[in-house]
Motif scaffolding. Structure first.
Motif, PDB file in Angstrom:
ATOM      1  N   UNK A  56       0.832  -1.209   0.000  1.00 58.24           N
ATOM      2  CA  UNK A  56       0.000   0.000   0.000  1.00 58.24           C
ATOM      3  C   UNK A  56       0.865   1.257   0.000  1.00 58.24           C
ATOM      4  N   UNK A  57       1.835   1.321   0.913  1.00 65.03           N
ATOM      5  CA  UNK A  57       2.667   2.512   1.030  1.00 65.03           C
ATOM      6  C   UNK A  57       3.503   2.715  -0.232  1.00 65.03           C
ATOM      7  N   UNK A  58       4.075   1.635  -0.763  1.00 69.50           N
ATOM      8  CA  UNK A  58       4.910   1.786  -1.954  1.00 69.50           C
ATOM      9  C   UNK A  58       4.081   2.205  -3.162  1.00 69.50           C
ATOM     10  N   UNK A  59       2.893   1.636  -3.310  1.00 72.87           N
ATOM     11  CA  UNK A  59       2.058   1.976  -4.456  1.00 72.87           C
ATOM     12  C   UNK A  59       1.635   3.438  -4.432  1.00 72.87           C
ATOM     13  N   UNK A  60       1.366   3.966  -3.247  1.00 68.09           N
ATOM     14  CA  UNK A  60       0.853   5.330  -3.144  1.00 68.09           C
ATOM     15  C   UNK A  60       1.970   6.360  -3.079  1.00 68.09           C
ATOM     16  N   UNK A  61       3.061   6.062  -2.362  1.00 64.90           N
ATOM     17  CA  UNK A  61       4.089   7.074  -2.113  1.00 64.90           C
ATOM     18  C   UNK A  61       5.446   6.733  -2.711  1.00 64.90           C
ATOM     19  N   UNK A  62       5.639   5.508  -3.228  1.00 67.40           N
ATOM     20  CA  UNK A  62       6.922   5.019  -3.743  1.00 67.40           C
ATOM     21  C   UNK A  62       7.968   4.871  -2.647  1.00 67.40           C
ATOM     22  N   UNK A  94     -15.235   3.402  -0.810  1.00 66.85           N
ATOM     23  CA  UNK A  94     -15.137   4.741  -0.236  1.00 66.85           C
ATOM     24  C   UNK A  94     -14.400   5.690  -1.185  1.00 66.85           C
ATOM     25  N   UNK A  95     -14.675   6.984  -1.015  1.00 65.81           N
ATOM     26  CA  UNK A  95     -14.046   7.998  -1.853  1.00 65.81           C
ATOM     27  C   UNK A  95     -12.544   8.072  -1.593  1.00 65.81           C
ATOM     28  N   UNK A  96     -12.168   7.999  -0.320  1.00 60.87           N
ATOM     29  CA  UNK A  96     -10.744   8.055   0.004  1.00 60.87           C
ATOM     30  C   UNK A  96     -10.006   6.821  -0.536  1.00 60.87           C
ATOM     31  N   UNK A  97     -10.653   5.659  -0.466  1.00 60.51           N
ATOM     32  CA  UNK A  97     -10.040   4.455  -1.006  1.00 60.51           C
ATOM     33  C   UNK A  97      -9.819   4.555  -2.501  1.00 60.51           C
ATOM     34  N   UNK A  98     -10.781   5.092  -3.215  1.00 62.24           N
ATOM     35  CA  UNK A  98     -10.632   5.273  -4.663  1.00 62.24           C
ATOM     36  C   UNK A  98      -9.560   6.305  -4.972  1.00 62.24           C
ATOM     37  N   UNK A  99      -9.433   7.322  -4.114  1.00 56.33           N
ATOM     38  CA  UNK A  99      -8.368   8.308  -4.303  1.00 56.33           C
ATOM     39  C   UNK A  99      -6.997   7.661  -4.129  1.00 56.33           C
ATOM     40  N   UNK A 100      -6.868   6.758  -3.156  1.00 56.21           N
ATOM     41  CA  UNK A 100      -5.613   6.031  -2.982  1.00 56.21           C
ATOM     42  C   UNK A 100      -5.293   5.173  -4.193  1.00 56.21           C
ATOM     43  N   UNK A 101      -6.303   4.497  -4.717  1.00 59.70           N
ATOM     44  CA  UNK A 101      -6.083   3.666  -5.902  1.00 59.70           C
ATOM     45  C   UNK A 101      -5.658   4.515  -7.087  1.00 59.70           C
ATOM     46  N   UNK A 102      -6.287   5.671  -7.253  1.00 60.97           N
ATOM     47  CA  UNK A 102      -5.921   6.552  -8.362  1.00 60.97           C
ATOM     48  C   UNK A 102      -4.489   7.057  -8.207  1.00 60.97           C
ATOM     49  N   UNK A 128      -2.095   5.535  -6.657  1.00 66.40           N
ATOM     50  CA  UNK A 128      -1.199   4.401  -6.891  1.00 66.40           C
ATOM     51  C   UNK A 128      -1.009   4.136  -8.379  1.00 66.40           C
ATOM     52  N   UNK A 129      -2.065   4.345  -9.169  1.00 66.74           N
ATOM     53  CA  UNK A 129      -1.971   4.088 -10.609  1.00 66.74           C
ATOM     54  C   UNK A 129      -1.145   5.159 -11.299  1.00 66.74           C
ATOM     55  N   UNK A 130      -1.419   6.428 -10.997  1.00 68.00           N
ATOM     56  CA  UNK A 130      -0.710   7.521 -11.661  1.00 68.00           C
ATOM     57  C   UNK A 130      -0.791   8.771 -10.784  1.00 68.00           C
ATOM     58  N   UNK A 131       0.318   9.129 -10.153  1.00 63.44           N
ATOM     59  CA  UNK A 131       0.320  10.276  -9.243  1.00 63.44           C
ATOM     60  C   UNK A 131       0.016  11.578  -9.982  1.00 63.44           C
ATOM     61  N   UNK A 132       0.637  11.754 -11.148  1.00 56.83           N
ATOM     62  CA  UNK A 132       0.423  12.985 -11.901  1.00 56.83           C
ATOM     63  C   UNK A 132      -1.021  13.091 -12.368  1.00 56.83           C
ATOM     64  N   UNK A 133      -1.550  11.988 -12.898  1.00 55.75           N
ATOM     65  CA  UNK A 133      -2.945  11.993 -13.327  1.00 55.75           C
ATOM     66  C   UNK A 133      -3.903  12.249 -12.178  1.00 55.75           C
ATOM     67  N   UNK A 134      -3.581  11.706 -11.001  1.00 54.62           N
ATOM     68  CA  UNK A 134      -4.436  11.936  -9.830  1.00 54.62           C
ATOM     69  C   UNK A 134      -4.434  13.408  -9.451  1.00 54.62           C
ATOM     70  N   UNK A 135      -3.272  14.050  -9.495  1.00 59.33           N
ATOM     71  CA  UNK A 135      -3.217  15.474  -9.171  1.00 59.33           C
ATOM     72  C   UNK A 135      -3.991  16.300 -10.185  1.00 59.33           C
ATOM     73  N   UNK A 144      -6.544  15.380 -11.737  1.00 62.30           N
ATOM     74  CA  UNK A 144      -7.971  15.132 -11.509  1.00 62.30           C
ATOM     75  C   UNK A 144      -8.466  15.769 -10.207  1.00 62.30           C
ATOM     76  N   UNK A 145      -7.582  16.478  -9.504  1.00 66.05           N
ATOM     77  CA  UNK A 145      -7.993  17.168  -8.287  1.00 66.05           C
ATOM     78  C   UNK A 145      -7.818  16.377  -7.012  1.00 66.05           C
ATOM     79  N   UNK A 146      -7.111  15.245  -7.084  1.00 68.14           N
ATOM     80  CA  UNK A 146      -6.886  14.415  -5.896  1.00 68.14           C
ATOM     81  C   UNK A 146      -5.642  14.920  -5.174  1.00 68.14           C
ATOM     82  N   UNK A 147      -5.761  15.125  -3.877  1.00 65.56           N
ATOM     83  CA  UNK A 147      -4.627  15.576  -3.073  1.00 65.56           C
ATOM     84  C   UNK A 147      -3.719  14.381  -2.765  1.00 65.56           C
ATOM     85  N   UNK A 148      -2.626  14.268  -3.515  1.00 61.48           N
ATOM     86  CA  UNK A 148      -1.735  13.128  -3.324  1.00 61.48           C
ATOM     87  C   UNK A 148      -1.055  13.172  -1.959  1.00 61.48           C
TER      88      UNK A 148
END
Length: 346
Positions: A29-35, A219-227, A229-236, A238-242
């Protein structure tokens, strides 16, 4: 070796494997989200276990003071970052989250420690204390380095591990500790004997895995974590606070580590540096899962636990070597099969 001994070894391996599965999931989890390759995961195990054992013995754990000190440091970081445009509401919110909350927990711990609180209270306090430590560590040590390379994050992770291990020796001493069982009692099923603690390990592991699956899927926060993990730049974009995603990931990892320690400490004596080796076995499972696959990591953790149990029977002096040798064929196959890719740059 006979059937009864084999069943006992499998039972012991599954019990240990359940703990490694929790730790492996936290590392993935930690590596996927934060590297971040979270080497201090083992210290979360130690801190959770020894904080729980200290509270149960009527002693004041130093981890509560550490949480307050880290919270003050995190608040100072927030003030420094926002020094050019200080907003009163943000400052107050940061002060409450980083200073007031750990101060309340410290005061509560001081008042309850001498009274030898019930097991449930000890567990709750231990989880809260270690969760705050994990959250503040991310703010101080990793959040400022969020956009650097994996190598820099790994060096920071090693530094945090060494610092926490030294503080663990300061807080808990060199003597080992054991805590009371979460659930007492036992029953037999054929040749096997199941204690209340082993049943608790199985139940909590399954419940936590199901809870994480529901969290990520519903949950919304769980989906934000998944997003994230998939692509940090794309998540940002899309308005997700990485940054918030990283905080949640470290919060979950610290809770999982503390919970794993609480489940282990009634079974075996733990020392201030015991968590590192336990965390490494969870890391073996995470590597086998490629640091991306949760189901494969869970299965690999059970395999690691069973291999460790049989190795302790046949070659106890080399059981650690045998467990870590599981990495060699996995890494070899991955290096031969995976194409060379450049590291993602934010």
């Amino acid at each position: 070796m006979n059937t009864t001994i084999m069943l006992f070894l499998v039972q012991d391996g599954i019990t240990n494997g359940a703990i490694y599965a929790l730790l492996g999931l936290a590392l993935v989890l930690v590596f996927a989200v934060t590297r971040v390759i979270l080497i201090p995961q083992g210290e979360f195990v130690t801190y959770g276990a020894l904080t729980y054992a200290s509270l149960a013995a009527g002693q004041m754990p130093g981890t509560a003071k550490l949480a307050l000190a880290l919270g003050i440091g995190a608040f100072a970081f927030d003030l420094f970052v926002a020094r050019k445009a200080l907003h009163g509401r943000l400052v107050v919110r940061s002060f409450i989250a980083n200073v007031v909350l750990p101060a309340i927990v410290l005061a509560l711990t001081l008042s309850l420690a001498a009274q030898k609180p019930p097991v449930a209270v000890c567990i709750a306090l231990s989880l809260v204390i270690v969760a705050m430590i994990g959250l503040y560590l991310y703010r101080i040590a990793f959040q400022p380095l969020a956009h650097t390379s994996v190598l820099v994050l790994l060096i920071a992770s090693v530094g945090v591990h060494l610092a926490l291990q030294g503080l663990g020796l300061l807080f808990f001493g060199a003597e080992g500790q054991r805590g009371p069982a979460v659930l007492s009692g036992a029953f037999t099923a054929g040749a096997l004997r199941f204690t209340g603690q082993s049943i608790t390990v199985y139940a909590i592991t399954i419940a936590f895995i199901v809870a994480l699956w529901l969290f990520f899927g519903l949950t919304l926060y769980g989906k934000a974590l998944r997003a994230t993990a998939v692509n940090r730049l794309g998540a940002r974009l899309a308005g997700i606070r990485t940054t918030l995603s990283g905080q949640i990931a470290f919060l979950l990892a610290s809770v999982i580590g503390a919970l794993s320690g609480i489940l282990i400490v009634p079974i075996t004596t733990l020392y201030y540096d015991s968590g590192f080796l336990i965390g490494l076995k969870g890391f073996v499972a995470a590597i086998i899962g490629g640091l991306v696959s949760y189901p494969l990591t869970a299965v690999a953790a059970l395999v690691v636990g069973i291999v460790e149990a049989f190795s302790s029977f046949y070659a106890s002096n080399y059981k650690e070597v045998i467990v870590f040798m599981l990495l060699i064929p996995v890494l070899l196959l991955r290096s031969l099969a995976a194409p060379a890719v450049e590291e993602e740059k934010d």
